[in-house]
Structures are given as C-alpha cells and as structure tokens.
Write a protein that holds these residues in place. Structure first.
Motif, PDB file in Angstrom:
ATOM      1  N   MET A 119       0.846  -1.183   0.000  1.00  0.00           N
ATOM      2  CA  MET A 119       0.000   0.000   0.000  1.00  0.00           C
ATOM      3  C   MET A 119       0.885   1.238   0.000  1.00  0.00           C
ATOM      4  SD  MET A 119      -2.980   1.627   0.212  1.00  0.00           S
ATOM      5  CE  MET A 119      -4.111   0.294   0.373  1.00  0.00           C
ATOM      6  N   LYS A 120       0.619   2.139  -0.921  1.00  0.00           N
ATOM      7  CA  LYS A 120       1.363   3.388  -0.977  1.00  0.00           C
ATOM      8  C   LYS A 120       0.881   4.313   0.126  1.00  0.00           C
ATOM      9  CE  LYS A 120       2.176   3.155  -5.904  1.00  0.00           C
ATOM     10  NZ  LYS A 120       2.009   3.807  -7.204  1.00  0.00           N
ATOM     11  N   LYS A 121       1.831   5.050   0.696  1.00  0.00           N
ATOM     12  CA  LYS A 121       1.502   5.969   1.780  1.00  0.00           C
ATOM     13  C   LYS A 121       2.276   7.268   1.606  1.00  0.00           C
ATOM     14  CE  LYS A 121       0.557   2.412   5.210  1.00  0.00           C
ATOM     15  NZ  LYS A 121       0.814   1.946   6.560  1.00  0.00           N
ATOM     16  N   TYR A 122       1.732   8.337   2.151  1.00  0.00           N
ATOM     17  CA  TYR A 122       2.399   9.630   2.194  1.00  0.00           C
ATOM     18  C   TYR A 122       2.566   9.998   3.654  1.00  0.00           C
ATOM     19  CZ  TYR A 122       3.183  14.633   1.679  1.00  0.00           C
ATOM     20  OH  TYR A 122       3.710  15.892   1.747  1.00  0.00           O
ATOM     21  N   GLU A 123       3.799  10.225   4.069  1.00  0.00           N
ATOM     22  CA  GLU A 123       4.095  10.511   5.466  1.00  0.00           C
ATOM     23  C   GLU A 123       3.452   9.461   6.380  1.00  0.00           C
ATOM     24  OE1 GLU A 123       3.217  14.594   6.399  1.00  0.00           O
ATOM     25  OE2 GLU A 123       4.759  15.328   5.011  1.00  0.00           O
ATOM     26  N   ASN A 124       3.543   8.205   5.953  1.00  0.00           N
ATOM     27  CA  ASN A 124       3.052   7.036   6.683  1.00  0.00           C
ATOM     28  C   ASN A 124       1.526   7.035   6.892  1.00  0.00           C
ATOM     29  OD1 ASN A 124       3.768   4.522   7.697  1.00  0.00           O
ATOM     30  ND2 ASN A 124       3.742   5.258   9.799  1.00  0.00           N
ATOM     31  N   GLN A 125       0.798   7.712   6.025  1.00  0.00           N
ATOM     32  CA  GLN A 125      -0.660   7.739   6.103  1.00  0.00           C
ATOM     33  C   GLN A 125      -1.248   7.289   4.778  1.00  0.00           C
ATOM     34  OE1 GLN A 125      -2.419  11.340   7.681  1.00  0.00           O
ATOM     35  NE2 GLN A 125      -0.488  11.895   8.624  1.00  0.00           N
ATOM     36  N   ARG A 126      -2.358   6.581   4.832  1.00  0.00           N
ATOM     37  CA  ARG A 126      -3.032   6.139   3.602  1.00  0.00           C
ATOM     38  C   ARG A 126      -3.787   7.273   2.936  1.00  0.00           C
ATOM     39  NH1 ARG A 126      -4.937  -0.067   4.381  1.00  0.00           N
ATOM     40  NH2 ARG A 126      -2.994  -0.737   5.286  1.00  0.00           N
ATOM     41  N   ASN A 127      -4.221   8.236   3.712  1.00  0.00           N
ATOM     42  CA  ASN A 127      -4.810   9.450   3.141  1.00  0.00           C
ATOM     43  C   ASN A 127      -4.448  10.610   4.049  1.00  0.00           C
ATOM     44  OD1 ASN A 127      -7.189  10.490   4.806  1.00  0.00           O
ATOM     45  ND2 ASN A 127      -7.694   8.323   4.683  1.00  0.00           N
ATOM     46  N   ILE A 128      -4.413  11.805   3.486  1.00  0.00           N
ATOM     47  CA  ILE A 128      -4.041  12.974   4.283  1.00  0.00           C
ATOM     48  C   ILE A 128      -5.230  13.884   4.558  1.00  0.00           C
ATOM     49  CG2 ILE A 128      -1.632  12.929   3.585  1.00  0.00           C
ATOM     50  CD1 ILE A 128      -2.261  15.203   1.621  1.00  0.00           C
ATOM     51  N   THR A 129      -6.403  13.455   4.191  1.00  0.00           N
ATOM     52  CA  THR A 129      -7.601  14.269   4.396  1.00  0.00           C
ATOM     53  C   THR A 129      -8.451  13.791   5.575  1.00  0.00           C
ATOM     54  OG1 THR A 129      -8.796  12.947   2.784  1.00  0.00           O
ATOM     55  CG2 THR A 129      -7.783  14.951   1.982  1.00  0.00           C
ATOM     56  N   GLY A 130      -8.123  12.656   6.148  1.00  0.00           N
ATOM     57  CA  GLY A 130      -8.942  12.076   7.213  1.00  0.00           C
ATOM     58  C   GLY A 130      -9.123  12.983   8.406  1.00  0.00           C
ATOM     59  N   ASN A 131      -8.038  13.597   8.871  1.00  0.00           N
ATOM     60  CA  ASN A 131      -8.130  14.488  10.033  1.00  0.00           C
ATOM     61  C   ASN A 131      -9.009  15.693   9.734  1.00  0.00           C
ATOM     62  OD1 ASN A 131      -6.411  12.827  11.498  1.00  0.00           O
ATOM     63  ND2 ASN A 131      -4.589  13.928  10.845  1.00  0.00           N
ATOM     64  N   LEU A 132      -8.851  16.260   8.545  1.00  0.00           N
ATOM     65  CA  LEU A 132      -9.663  17.405   8.135  1.00  0.00           C
ATOM     66  C   LEU A 132     -11.134  17.008   8.019  1.00  0.00           C
ATOM     67  CD1 LEU A 132      -9.824  20.350   7.206  1.00  0.00           C
ATOM     68  CD2 LEU A 132      -9.335  19.526   4.894  1.00  0.00           C
ATOM     69  N   LEU A 133     -11.378  15.837   7.477  1.00  0.00           N
ATOM     70  CA  LEU A 133     -12.741  15.327   7.351  1.00  0.00           C
ATOM     71  C   LEU A 133     -13.403  15.229   8.721  1.00  0.00           C
ATOM     72  CD1 LEU A 133     -15.126  13.851   5.971  1.00  0.00           C
ATOM     73  CD2 LEU A 133     -13.771  11.765   6.134  1.00  0.00           C
ATOM     74  N   LYS A 134     -12.713  14.615   9.666  1.00  0.00           N
ATOM     75  CA  LYS A 134     -13.272  14.438  11.011  1.00  0.00           C
ATOM     76  C   LYS A 134     -13.542  15.787  11.676  1.00  0.00           C
ATOM     77  CE  LYS A 134     -12.466  11.988  15.332  1.00  0.00           C
ATOM     78  NZ  LYS A 134     -11.574  11.032  16.015  1.00  0.00           N
ATOM     79  N   LYS A 135     -12.578  16.691  11.598  1.00  0.00           N
ATOM     80  CA  LYS A 135     -12.723  18.007  12.211  1.00  0.00           C
ATOM     81  C   LYS A 135     -13.918  18.748  11.613  1.00  0.00           C
ATOM     82  CE  LYS A 135     -10.286  22.341  12.874  1.00  0.00           C
ATOM     83  NZ  LYS A 135      -9.154  23.160  12.505  1.00  0.00           N
ATOM     84  N   THR A 136     -14.035  18.729  10.307  1.00  0.00           N
ATOM     85  CA  THR A 136     -15.126  19.432   9.628  1.00  0.00           C
ATOM     86  C   THR A 136     -16.479  18.803   9.958  1.00  0.00           C
ATOM     87  OG1 THR A 136     -13.611  19.990   7.835  1.00  0.00           O
ATOM     88  CG2 THR A 136     -15.963  20.248   7.394  1.00  0.00           C
ATOM     89  N   ARG A 137     -16.536  17.472   9.962  1.00  0.00           N
ATOM     90  CA  ARG A 137     -17.790  16.780  10.287  1.00  0.00           C
ATOM     91  C   ARG A 137     -18.261  17.144  11.689  1.00  0.00           C
ATOM     92  NH1 ARG A 137     -18.921  12.613  13.187  1.00  0.00           N
ATOM     93  NH2 ARG A 137     -16.784  11.846  13.349  1.00  0.00           N
ATOM     94  N   ILE A 138     -17.339  17.173  12.641  1.00  0.00           N
ATOM     95  CA  ILE A 138     -17.680  17.501  14.029  1.00  0.00           C
ATOM     96  C   ILE A 138     -18.103  18.963  14.147  1.00  0.00           C
ATOM     97  CG2 ILE A 138     -16.703  17.761  16.350  1.00  0.00           C
ATOM     98  CD1 ILE A 138     -15.100  15.151  15.725  1.00  0.00           C
TER      99      ILE A 138
END
Length: 79
Positions: free
Chosen positions: A1-20
């Motif tokens: 699995m390809k990763k960037y800075e050891n993450q599978r996606n870099i939008t997850g944190n932003l998604l969670k913050k925005t959803r909350i």
C-alpha cells in the motif's frame, strides 16, 4: 500500500474536524453521501478519519461537496 508521510490518506483528520464542526454524525454523513450515490458505511468513514483507509477520487469529491470543505481542502493541499 502506498503511503504519504506514513498515512493512507491525508484528508482524514480534516474530514473528522469538519464533520464535528458541522455537528454531523457518521450516520448522517453516510446517508447524505448515499443521496449522491456514494456508499460509505459509518465504519468506513471512521477508518478514513483515522487514516486507515484510502479514498477513491469520487468519494473525496462527495465528501468535499457534502461537508462544503473546498477552502479547507485547498489549504491542505497547497500548503
């Protein structure tokens, strides 16, 4: 699995913050995405938010539209 800075996606944190910030549950988000023909379960949304699951391009577009994340996402990718 390809990763960037050891993450599978870099939008997850932003998604969670925005959803909350929008007081939206994972169930609510899942149902709104379903109206666009995008099927993500609450578990899949959780895995995306925890950077444990990759996003498909159309899923990202649906999430951005549903949560109105255009400006936040632009800042994330341009900075």
């Amino acid at each position: 699995m390809k990763k960037y800075e050891n993450q599978r996606n870099i939008t997850g944190n932003l998604l969670k913050k925005t959803r909350i910030e929008k007081s939206m549950s994972k169930t609510d988000l899942s149902l709104k995405l379903e109206l666009q023909g995008i099927y993500l379960t609450q578990t899949e949304i959780h895995r995306i938010e925890e950077n444990k699951m990759s996003l498909k391009d159309f899923e990202l577009i649906g999430l951005v539209k549903t949560l109105n994340m255009y400006k936040k996402l632009k800042k994330l990718y341009i900075s």
